[in-house]
Design a protein around this motif. Structure first.
Motif, PDB file in Angstrom:
ATOM      1  N   ARG A   1      -3.135   4.512  -0.847  1.00 38.27           N
ATOM      2  CA  ARG A   1      -2.104   3.945  -1.939  1.00 38.27           C
ATOM      3  C   ARG A   1      -2.046   2.540  -1.542  1.00 38.27           C
ATOM      4  O   ARG A   1      -2.107   1.971  -0.465  1.00 38.27           O
ATOM      5  N   ILE A   2      -1.993   1.729  -2.763  1.00 43.69           N
ATOM      6  CA  ILE A   2      -1.637   0.245  -2.818  1.00 43.69           C
ATOM      7  C   ILE A   2      -0.222   0.064  -3.243  1.00 43.69           C
ATOM      8  O   ILE A   2      -0.164   0.587  -4.450  1.00 43.69           O
ATOM      9  N   TYR A   3       0.471  -0.696  -2.563  1.00 43.20           N
ATOM     10  CA  TYR A   3       2.000  -0.910  -2.865  1.00 43.20           C
ATOM     11  C   TYR A   3       1.813  -2.436  -3.163  1.00 43.20           C
ATOM     12  O   TYR A   3       1.499  -3.119  -2.494  1.00 43.20           O
ATOM     13  N   SER A   4       2.824  -2.802  -4.226  1.00 41.49           N
ATOM     14  CA  SER A   4       3.046  -4.312  -4.775  1.00 41.49           C
ATOM     15  C   SER A   4       3.998  -4.261  -5.881  1.00 41.49           C
ATOM     16  O   SER A   4       4.107  -3.196  -6.732  1.00 41.49           O
TER      17      SER A   4
ATOM     18  N   VAL B   1       0.644   1.796  -6.736  1.00 41.95           N
ATOM     19  CA  VAL B   1       2.123   2.476  -6.692  1.00 41.95           C
ATOM     20  C   VAL B   1       2.918   1.420  -6.822  1.00 41.95           C
ATOM     21  O   VAL B   1       2.960   0.384  -5.965  1.00 41.95           O
ATOM     22  N   PRO B   2       3.556   1.089  -7.948  1.00 41.61           N
ATOM     23  CA  PRO B   2       4.312   0.017  -8.316  1.00 41.61           C
ATOM     24  C   PRO B   2       5.616   0.243  -7.163  1.00 41.61           C
ATOM     25  O   PRO B   2       6.032   1.258  -6.925  1.00 41.61           O
ATOM     26  N   ALA B   3       5.973  -0.947  -6.472  1.00 45.36           N
ATOM     27  CA  ALA B   3       7.029  -0.893  -5.460  1.00 45.36           C
ATOM     28  C   ALA B   3       7.577  -2.277  -5.054  1.00 45.36           C
ATOM     29  O   ALA B   3       7.120  -3.300  -5.689  1.00 45.36           O
ATOM     30  N   GLN B   4       8.685  -2.377  -4.656  1.00 45.45           N
ATOM     31  CA  GLN B   4       9.702  -3.622  -4.503  1.00 45.45           C
ATOM     32  C   GLN B   4       9.130  -4.195  -3.024  1.00 45.45           C
ATOM     33  O   GLN B   4       9.722  -4.212  -2.007  1.00 45.45           O
TER      34      GLN B   4
ATOM     35  N   ASP C   1       7.134  -7.509  -1.544  1.00 50.13           N
ATOM     36  CA  ASP C   1       6.749  -9.031  -1.646  1.00 50.13           C
ATOM     37  C   ASP C   1       5.167  -9.056  -1.002  1.00 50.13           C
ATOM     38  O   ASP C   1       5.109 -10.194  -0.294  1.00 50.13           O
ATOM     39  N   GLY C   2       4.137  -8.940  -1.982  1.00 49.39           N
ATOM     40  CA  GLY C   2       2.753  -8.750  -1.354  1.00 49.39           C
ATOM     41  C   GLY C   2       1.947  -7.717  -1.779  1.00 49.39           C
ATOM     42  O   GLY C   2       2.321  -7.093  -2.754  1.00 49.39           O
ATOM     43  N   ILE C   3       1.216  -7.180  -0.836  1.00 44.12           N
ATOM     44  CA  ILE C   3       0.350  -5.960  -1.185  1.00 44.12           C
ATOM     45  C   ILE C   3       0.359  -5.265   0.431  1.00 44.12           C
ATOM     46  O   ILE C   3       0.196  -5.914   1.336  1.00 44.12           O
ATOM     47  N   ARG C   4       0.643  -4.092   0.192  1.00 45.26           N
ATOM     48  CA  ARG C   4       0.460  -3.039   1.384  1.00 45.26           C
ATOM     49  C   ARG C   4      -0.584  -1.771   0.813  1.00 45.26           C
ATOM     50  O   ARG C   4      -0.351  -1.224  -0.033  1.00 45.26           O
ATOM     51  N   VAL C   5      -1.517  -1.634   1.810  1.00 45.19           N
ATOM     52  CA  VAL C   5      -2.594  -0.688   1.682  1.00 45.19           C
ATOM     53  C   VAL C   5      -2.175   0.356   2.642  1.00 45.19           C
ATOM     54  O   VAL C   5      -2.385  -0.044   4.011  1.00 45.19           O
ATOM     55  N   GLU C   6      -2.043   1.928   2.240  1.00 46.87           N
ATOM     56  CA  GLU C   6      -1.969   2.537   3.475  1.00 46.87           C
ATOM     57  C   GLU C   6      -2.990   4.004   3.151  1.00 46.87           C
ATOM     58  O   GLU C   6      -3.362   4.267   2.157  1.00 46.87           O
ATOM     59  N   VAL C   7      -3.796   4.426   4.084  1.00 49.58           N
ATOM     60  CA  VAL C   7      -4.447   5.366   4.047  1.00 49.58           C
ATOM     61  C   VAL C   7      -3.974   6.147   5.377  1.00 49.58           C
ATOM     62  O   VAL C   7      -4.626   6.086   6.439  1.00 49.58           O
ATOM     63  N   ASP C   8      -3.136   7.197   5.261  1.00 56.88           N
ATOM     64  CA  ASP C   8      -2.463   8.232   6.180  1.00 56.88           C
ATOM     65  C   ASP C   8      -3.551   8.803   6.981  1.00 56.88           C
ATOM     66  O   ASP C   8      -3.304   8.689   8.149  1.00 56.88           O
ATOM     67  N   GLU C   9      -4.689   9.479   6.504  1.00 56.47           N
ATOM     68  CA  GLU C   9      -5.470  10.274   7.371  1.00 56.47           C
ATOM     69  C   GLU C   9      -6.107   9.410   8.115  1.00 56.47           C
ATOM     70  O   GLU C   9      -6.628   9.819   9.198  1.00 56.47           O
ATOM     71  N   LEU C  10      -6.559   8.054   8.098  1.00 57.95           N
ATOM     72  CA  LEU C  10      -7.053   7.267   8.930  1.00 57.95           C
ATOM     73  C   LEU C  10      -6.131   6.450   9.772  1.00 57.95           C
ATOM     74  O   LEU C  10      -6.630   5.465  10.476  1.00 57.95           O
TER      75      LEU C  10
ATOM     76  N   ASN D   1      -1.024  -5.134   5.651  1.00 54.63           N
ATOM     77  CA  ASN D   1       0.186  -5.503   4.892  1.00 54.63           C
ATOM     78  C   ASN D   1      -0.229  -7.236   4.657  1.00 54.63           C
ATOM     79  O   ASN D   1      -0.746  -7.877   5.685  1.00 54.63           O
ATOM     80  N   PHE D   2       0.029  -7.528   3.360  1.00 56.89           N
ATOM     81  CA  PHE D   2      -0.047  -9.054   3.039  1.00 56.89           C
ATOM     82  C   PHE D   2       1.236  -9.326   2.470  1.00 56.89           C
ATOM     83  O   PHE D   2       1.106  -9.085   1.266  1.00 56.89           O
ATOM     84  N   SER D   3       1.957 -10.076   3.126  1.00 58.62           N
ATOM     85  CA  SER D   3       3.513 -10.269   2.659  1.00 58.62           C
ATOM     86  C   SER D   3       3.467 -11.884   2.321  1.00 58.62           C
ATOM     87  O   SER D   3       3.066 -12.574   3.401  1.00 58.62           O
ATOM     88  N   LYS D   4       3.892 -12.167   1.224  1.00 63.95           N
ATOM     89  CA  LYS D   4       4.044 -13.667   1.053  1.00 63.95           C
ATOM     90  C   LYS D   4       5.071 -14.003   1.694  1.00 63.95           C
ATOM     91  O   LYS D   4       4.980 -15.607   2.434  1.00 63.95           O
ATOM     92  N   SER D   5       6.222 -13.577   2.217  1.00 63.12           N
ATOM     93  CA  SER D   5       7.229 -14.193   3.163  1.00 63.12           C
ATOM     94  C   SER D   5       6.442 -14.282   4.669  1.00 63.12           C
ATOM     95  O   SER D   5       6.989 -15.115   5.063  1.00 63.12           O
ATOM     96  N   ARG D   6       5.859 -13.079   4.943  1.00 59.57           N
ATOM     97  CA  ARG D   6       5.367 -13.456   6.192  1.00 59.57           C
ATOM     98  C   ARG D   6       4.206 -14.503   6.392  1.00 59.57           C
ATOM     99  O   ARG D   6       4.148 -15.160   7.372  1.00 59.57           O
ATOM    100  N   LEU D   7       3.370 -14.647   5.262  1.00 55.96           N
ATOM    101  CA  LEU D   7       2.580 -16.022   5.345  1.00 55.96           C
ATOM    102  C   LEU D   7       3.037 -17.219   5.235  1.00 55.96           C
ATOM    103  O   LEU D   7       2.863 -17.931   5.812  1.00 55.96           O
ATOM    104  N   ASN D   8       4.254 -17.370   4.591  1.00 49.05           N
ATOM    105  CA  ASN D   8       5.280 -18.599   4.529  1.00 49.05           C
ATOM    106  C   ASN D   8       5.657 -19.036   5.843  1.00 49.05           C
ATOM    107  O   ASN D   8       5.496 -19.892   6.380  1.00 49.05           O
TER     108      ASN D   8
END
Length: 178
Positions: free
Chosen positions: A109-112, A141-144, A146-155, A160-167
């Motif tokens: 899933r991709i959350y953003s 998957v639309p989510a709250q 601030d950025g993009i999170r990619v999850e592949v549970d089986e692997l 995570n790419f978060s705007k706040s963390r990058l700043n």
């Protein structure tokens, strides 16, 4: 969940005794039965103390009868003997997961909070799949977040790419440079 651990115990012998085609057919059949467990009336029947175990077993055996498979019938009878017919959805899920693992095909899933077009999702899936040597299908998957999170549970992959963390990292780097 407790059912997942028990389902693994039933899945291993099935994998050992069936070829890939038979496993895929069994998985499809069990997924069909598992869909019944989403029906409230069916769940009431399966959980009822007023309905005899033999009747519950006969109901599930009727559902799998079109397969004409002794393996499936024996599996249902074994589950019924141990009072584990409600385990069928977890067993179907675990079997599907094992088939995907053997084919090296995984779901993620991709959350953003920003909408990501399907072409970008497919590109991320393809690039990530190339990195890990597998075929990965991603779902947006639309989510709250601030950025993009990619999850592949089986692997066990989470990116995570978060705007706040990058700043925060950018500010930290600038302060170190000063």
């Amino acid at each position: 969940m407790q059912y997942e651990l028990i389902a693994k115990r039933y899945t291993k012998p099935l994998i050992d005794m069936c070829d890939q085609n038979a496993l895929e057919n069994l998985s499809e059949l069990l997924n069909g039965v598992a869909e019944s467990f989403k029906n409230e009336k069916f769940i009431q029947i399966m959980n009822s103390n007023n309905v005899k175990s033999e009747a519950k077993t006969a109901l599930v055996l009727d559902m799998v009868a079109p397969a004409k498979s002794e393996v499936v019938n024996n599996l249902v009878k074994l589950l019924a003997e141990n009072g584990r017919l409600p385990l069928i959805p977890a067993l179907a899920c675990e079997l599907k997961r094992e088939i995907a693992r053997s084919k090296r095909m995984y779901q993620g899933r991709i959350y953003s909070n920003n909408v990501i077009d399907q072409a970008s999702v497919d590109s991320i899936a393809r690039d990530l799949g190339n990195k890990v040597g597998a075929t990965i299908a991603l779902e947006f998957v639309p989510a709250q977040y601030d950025g993009i999170r990619v999850e592949v549970d089986e692997l066990n992959i989470e990116i995570n790419f978060s705007k706040s963390r990058l700043n925060a990292q950018l500010v930290e780097h600038i302060l170190k440079a000063i």
